[in-house]
Design a protein around this motif. Structure first.
Motif, PDB file in Angstrom:
ATOM      1  N   THR A 143      -4.418   1.181 -10.374  1.00 42.05           N
ATOM      2  CA  THR A 143      -3.286   0.471  -9.762  1.00 42.05           C
ATOM      3  C   THR A 143      -2.897   1.081  -8.424  1.00 42.05           C
ATOM      4  N   PRO A 144      -2.620   2.385  -8.364  1.00 40.73           N
ATOM      5  CA  PRO A 144      -2.338   2.933  -7.025  1.00 40.73           C
ATOM      6  C   PRO A 144      -3.578   2.970  -6.128  1.00 40.73           C
ATOM      7  N   ILE A 145      -4.738   3.173  -6.774  1.00 41.63           N
ATOM      8  CA  ILE A 145      -5.972   3.174  -5.958  1.00 41.63           C
ATOM      9  C   ILE A 145      -6.180   1.823  -5.311  1.00 41.63           C
ATOM     10  N   ALA A 146      -5.833   0.749  -6.057  1.00 45.09           N
ATOM     11  CA  ALA A 146      -5.995  -0.606  -5.502  1.00 45.09           C
ATOM     12  C   ALA A 146      -5.077  -0.803  -4.303  1.00 45.09           C
ATOM     13  N   SER A 147      -3.835  -0.289  -4.415  1.00 51.81           N
ATOM     14  CA  SER A 147      -2.905  -0.420  -3.287  1.00 51.81           C
ATOM     15  C   SER A 147      -3.413   0.358  -2.075  1.00 51.81           C
ATOM     16  N   ILE A 148      -3.924   1.564  -2.334  1.00 54.81           N
ATOM     17  CA  ILE A 148      -4.464   2.372  -1.230  1.00 54.81           C
ATOM     18  C   ILE A 148      -5.685   1.679  -0.616  1.00 54.81           C
ATOM     19  N   SER A 149      -6.540   1.140  -1.487  1.00 51.59           N
ATOM     20  CA  SER A 149      -7.739   0.449  -0.984  1.00 51.59           C
ATOM     21  C   SER A 149      -7.365  -0.774  -0.169  1.00 51.59           C
ATOM     22  N   LEU A 150      -6.336  -1.513  -0.654  1.00 48.13           N
ATOM     23  CA  LEU A 150      -5.901  -2.707   0.092  1.00 48.13           C
ATOM     24  C   LEU A 150      -5.369  -2.327   1.461  1.00 48.13           C
TER      25      LEU A 150
ATOM     26  N   ASP B 276      -9.833  -3.767   8.802  1.00 50.18           N
ATOM     27  CA  ASP B 276     -10.108  -5.169   9.151  1.00 50.18           C
ATOM     28  C   ASP B 276      -9.744  -5.393  10.621  1.00 50.18           C
ATOM     29  N   LYS B 277     -10.773  -5.628  11.439  1.00 48.37           N
ATOM     30  CA  LYS B 277     -10.554  -5.796  12.883  1.00 48.37           C
ATOM     31  C   LYS B 277      -9.948  -7.140  13.228  1.00 48.37           C
ATOM     32  N   SER B 278      -9.982  -8.070  12.224  1.00 47.78           N
ATOM     33  CA  SER B 278      -9.422  -9.401  12.518  1.00 47.78           C
ATOM     34  C   SER B 278      -7.905  -9.407  12.440  1.00 47.78           C
ATOM     35  N   ILE B 279      -7.362  -8.355  11.844  1.00 48.70           N
ATOM     36  CA  ILE B 279      -5.896  -8.286  11.714  1.00 48.70           C
ATOM     37  C   ILE B 279      -5.372  -7.482  12.896  1.00 48.70           C
ATOM     38  N   THR B 280      -4.401  -8.108  13.540  1.00 48.64           N
ATOM     39  CA  THR B 280      -3.776  -7.434  14.673  1.00 48.64           C
ATOM     40  C   THR B 280      -2.858  -6.339  14.152  1.00 48.64           C
ATOM     41  N   LYS B 281      -3.076  -5.166  14.623  1.00 50.30           N
ATOM     42  CA  LYS B 281      -2.316  -4.017  14.127  1.00 50.30           C
ATOM     43  C   LYS B 281      -1.369  -3.544  15.201  1.00 50.30           C
ATOM     44  N   ASN B 282      -0.106  -3.540  14.828  1.00 50.38           N
ATOM     45  CA  ASN B 282       0.886  -2.983  15.737  1.00 50.38           C
ATOM     46  C   ASN B 282       1.435  -1.698  15.127  1.00 50.38           C
ATOM     47  N   GLU B 283       2.312  -1.129  15.812  1.00 50.24           N
ATOM     48  CA  GLU B 283       2.827   0.167  15.377  1.00 50.24           C
ATOM     49  C   GLU B 283       3.624   0.057  14.074  1.00 50.24           C
ATOM     50  N   THR B 284       4.347  -1.046  13.928  1.00 52.37           N
ATOM     51  CA  THR B 284       5.137  -1.244  12.690  1.00 52.37           C
ATOM     52  C   THR B 284       4.219  -1.399  11.487  1.00 52.37           C
ATOM     53  N   MET B 285       3.152  -2.214  11.636  1.00 48.89           N
ATOM     54  CA  MET B 285       2.218  -2.417  10.521  1.00 48.89           C
ATOM     55  C   MET B 285       1.507  -1.122  10.184  1.00 48.89           C
ATOM     56  N   MET B 286       1.130  -0.386  11.208  1.00 43.75           N
ATOM     57  CA  MET B 286       0.443   0.870  10.951  1.00 43.75           C
ATOM     58  C   MET B 286       1.352   1.834  10.177  1.00 43.75           C
ATOM     59  N   ALA B 287       2.610   1.865  10.539  1.00 41.97           N
ATOM     60  CA  ALA B 287       3.561   2.722   9.825  1.00 41.97           C
ATOM     61  C   ALA B 287       3.741   2.247   8.379  1.00 41.97           C
ATOM     62  N   HIS B 288       3.776   0.909   8.215  1.00 45.48           N
ATOM     63  CA  HIS B 288       3.947   0.357   6.866  1.00 45.48           C
ATOM     64  C   HIS B 288       2.742   0.699   5.995  1.00 45.48           C
ATOM     65  N   LEU B 289       1.536   0.482   6.526  1.00 50.95           N
ATOM     66  CA  LEU B 289       0.337   0.777   5.745  1.00 50.95           C
ATOM     67  C   LEU B 289       0.219   2.274   5.460  1.00 50.95           C
ATOM     68  N   GLY B 290       0.577   3.083   6.420  1.00 48.57           N
ATOM     69  CA  GLY B 290       0.548   4.523   6.202  1.00 48.57           C
ATOM     70  C   GLY B 290       1.533   4.940   5.119  1.00 48.57           C
ATOM     71  N   GLY B 291       2.706   4.315   5.136  1.00 50.14           N
ATOM     72  CA  GLY B 291       3.693   4.621   4.100  1.00 50.14           C
ATOM     73  C   GLY B 291       3.209   4.205   2.713  1.00 50.14           C
ATOM     74  N   VAL B 292       2.535   3.030   2.649  1.00 48.52           N
ATOM     75  CA  VAL B 292       2.003   2.569   1.354  1.00 48.52           C
ATOM     76  C   VAL B 292       0.969   3.561   0.835  1.00 48.52           C
ATOM     77  N   ILE B 293       0.064   3.990   1.733  1.00 46.18           N
ATOM     78  CA  ILE B 293      -0.960   4.949   1.310  1.00 46.18           C
ATOM     79  C   ILE B 293      -0.328   6.251   0.844  1.00 46.18           C
ATOM     80  N   PHE B 294       0.687   6.712   1.563  1.00 45.57           N
ATOM     81  CA  PHE B 294       1.347   7.961   1.173  1.00 45.57           C
ATOM     82  C   PHE B 294       2.052   7.820  -0.182  1.00 45.57           C
ATOM     83  N   ASP B 295       2.806   6.725  -0.349  1.00 46.67           N
ATOM     84  CA  ASP B 295       3.555   6.521  -1.593  1.00 46.67           C
ATOM     85  C   ASP B 295       2.633   6.350  -2.794  1.00 46.67           C
ATOM     86  N   GLU B 296       1.572   5.570  -2.612  1.00 46.32           N
ATOM     87  CA  GLU B 296       0.669   5.328  -3.737  1.00 46.32           C
ATOM     88  C   GLU B 296      -0.134   6.588  -4.092  1.00 46.32           C
TER      89      GLU B 296
END
Length: 521
Positions: free
Chosen positions: A305-312, A319-339
């Motif tokens: 379950t947490p591995i799936a969140s980290i993998s996602l 994924d280069k097709s997704i535009t990454k801004n600073e807010t998204m990067m912070a959000h994804l980093g927070g998800v990886i840290f929390d999981e």
């Protein structure tokens, strides 16, 4: 198949033990009933014989009294008058008169005996022999008449005694008619003759219930089982008496005959209890085995379950097709840290539960802000909830939100509640989660409400038990240890808080937690 076999063997053995115990108890009951019937028959027989002895003794007393009275007052005139005369033919006639009178002057019998004698000197030899022969015959007849009259006399005398008893004895009160000491001795002797040698108490009363005698050591113990017998049962009903007897130790006497069966019943009970205890241990061991197997089989899922969140989150980063801004990067980093943090907690959770059960763990409490912890938890779970098509809503209303808790464990409490909401959602439907904080008196509260499938009322009382899992519908397919809510309840209790659950099956569930907040100086 093994479980069914165990159940079958258990039922057969249980029925066998119960049947054996039932047969033993039935046998004991039948023996007790037989002993009671024999006891009743023996007591009634003893009472009857004692009452008969009482009547015989009374008759004997009246006979002795009547004989003494007769000897004193009556007289027998053996020769009231003797007349002699000489006939012209030289014979001499002798007349003897007998009479018997009673004490009241009644003549019972009266008869006269006549004898004839001749002078041998004046009669021929042949005549003398002839006359002697006639005299002998007359004498024999006279003697037979005497015996007959004496029989009539004796019979009349006995009739007089019987009439006296019938018409005078029953007129006396029971106290005068009964020798209570002799009655007690008769009762004791007759009971012993019938094989009963236990203490007893008795009373004597009139037919209408008036008590006239009670034994000196009388007690009411065992009075509910009493036996009675009529006294002077041939007298008029108003003159009859009743003797009642009871035995304080009757139950002990009856059950003394079945005491040898008690050890067998005790051993059967011990075997039955041992068998039940063994079956309980077997099924408990089997349950623990199933839990262990379920734990091993589901460990991978729980860790995934947490591995799936980290993998996602990692896929989104790559994924280069997704535009990454600073807010998204912070959000994804927070998800990886929390999981990652949650993954580490899952590994330690089972060991921590056993430690807290033994009260060996020490909480590292510090002041934390509940509002911030709720916002962080909402941020961490958002990605999984949005994946179902739903949203996470937060309502931060608590003003005093500072709490004194172990930060890591309390974050895990919030994550467990959120994780349950996601796992136990309605299949193929979106899930909405509502997080709210507020103050209530000196408490700070937060709630986790979801729009999942809810919990039935029968299961609400058990959801906080360790290893308990609700299995309804597709919920049976949800993997888990059955430790999440048990851990939540344990942590809330250790932090002096309260947790409450409300649920409507098919609509959703709400968990409410209340904790004391820290007042700022």
């Amino acid at each position: 198949m093994k479980k069914r076999t165990i159940w079958t063997i258990s039922i057969i053995m249980g029925v066998s033990f119960l049947g054996l115990l039932f047969l033993q108890l039935s046998y004991i009951r039948e023996m007790a009933n037989m002993k009671k019937e024999q006891f009743d028959e023996s007591v009634n027989r003893a009472l009857y014989q004692a009452s008969r002895n009482l009547e015989l003794n009374e008759t004997l007393r009246y006979l002795e009294k009547d004989i003494n009275e007769t000897e004193r007052r009556s007289h027998v005139t053996d020769s009231v008058g003797t007349r002699s005369g000489q006939a012209n033919d030289g014979t001499v006639q002798h007349s003897h008169q007998y009479s018997v009178t009673g004490k009241d002057g009644t003549v019972y019998s009266s008869f006269e005996l006549k004898t004839i004698a001749t002078k041998p000197s004046t009669m021929p030899k042949a005549m003398i022999l002839k006359n002697d022969k006639n005299s002998i015959d007359d004498t024999q007849k006279s003697l037979q008449e005497i015996v007959k009259n004496r029989y009539v006399y004796q019979r009349a005398l006995l009739d007089e005694v019987v009439y006296s008893i019938l018409y005078s004895a029953s007129d006396k009160p029971l106290k005068e008619r009964i020798n209570f000491k002799l009655l007690d001795q008769d009762l004791k002797a007759e009971l012993m003759n019938n094989g009963i040698n236990i203490p007893y108490h008795f009373t004597v009363s009139t037919q209408d219930g008036r008590e006239v005698y009670r034994c000196p050591d009388y007690t009411s113990d065992g009075e509910e089982y009493s036996y009675s017998q009529l006294l002077f049962r041939n007298d008029p009903q108003s003159k009859m008496g009743v003797v009642r007897i009871h035995f304080p130790d009757m139950n002990s006497y009856i059950f003394s005959s079945v005491r040898f069966m008690i050890p067998s019943v005790v051993f059967t009970l011990i075997l039955l209890v041992t068998f039940i205890f063994t079956i309980v241990i077997i099924f408990r061991s089997k349950r623990y085995t199933e839990i262990k197997n379920d734990f091993i089989n589901n460990m991978t899922h729980e860790l995934k379950t947490p591995i799936a969140s980290i993998s996602l989150a990692a896929q989104m980063l790559n994924d280069k097709s997704i535009t990454k801004n600073e807010t998204m990067m912070a959000h994804l980093g927070g998800v990886i840290f929390d999981e990652s943090k949650r993954l580490r907690f899952l590994v330690e959770k089972v060991l921590q539960m056993s430690m807290y059960d033994r009260k060996k763990a020490v909480l590292k409490k510090k002041q934390c802000d509940l509002n911030e912890m709720i916002e962080q938890a909402a941020h961490s779970i958002t990605l999984r909830v949005e994946h179902t098509g739903g949203k996470v809503y937060t309502e931060i209303e608590a003003v005093d939100s500072t709490i004194f808790v172990d930060e890591m464990h309390f974050q895990n409490v919030i994550f467990n509640l959120l994780d349950n909401a996601v796992k136990y959602r309605k299949p193929e439907e979106k899930l909405d989660i509502y997080l709210r904080t507020w103050n209530e008196g000196d408490k700070v509260c937060f709630s986790v409400r979801d729009t999942g499938q809810g919990i039935k009322k029968d299961n609400l009382k058990k959801i906080f038990e360790k290893f308990y899992r609700v299995h309804t519908g597709n919920v049976h397919d949800v993997k888990g240890f059955g430790l999440g809510l048990a851990y939540v309840k344990k942590m809330i209790d250790l932090h002096d808080g309260d947790i409450h659950v409300d649920s409507v099956y098919g609509q959703g569930t709400t968990f409410t937690v209340k904790l004391p907040f820290v007042k700022e100086e």
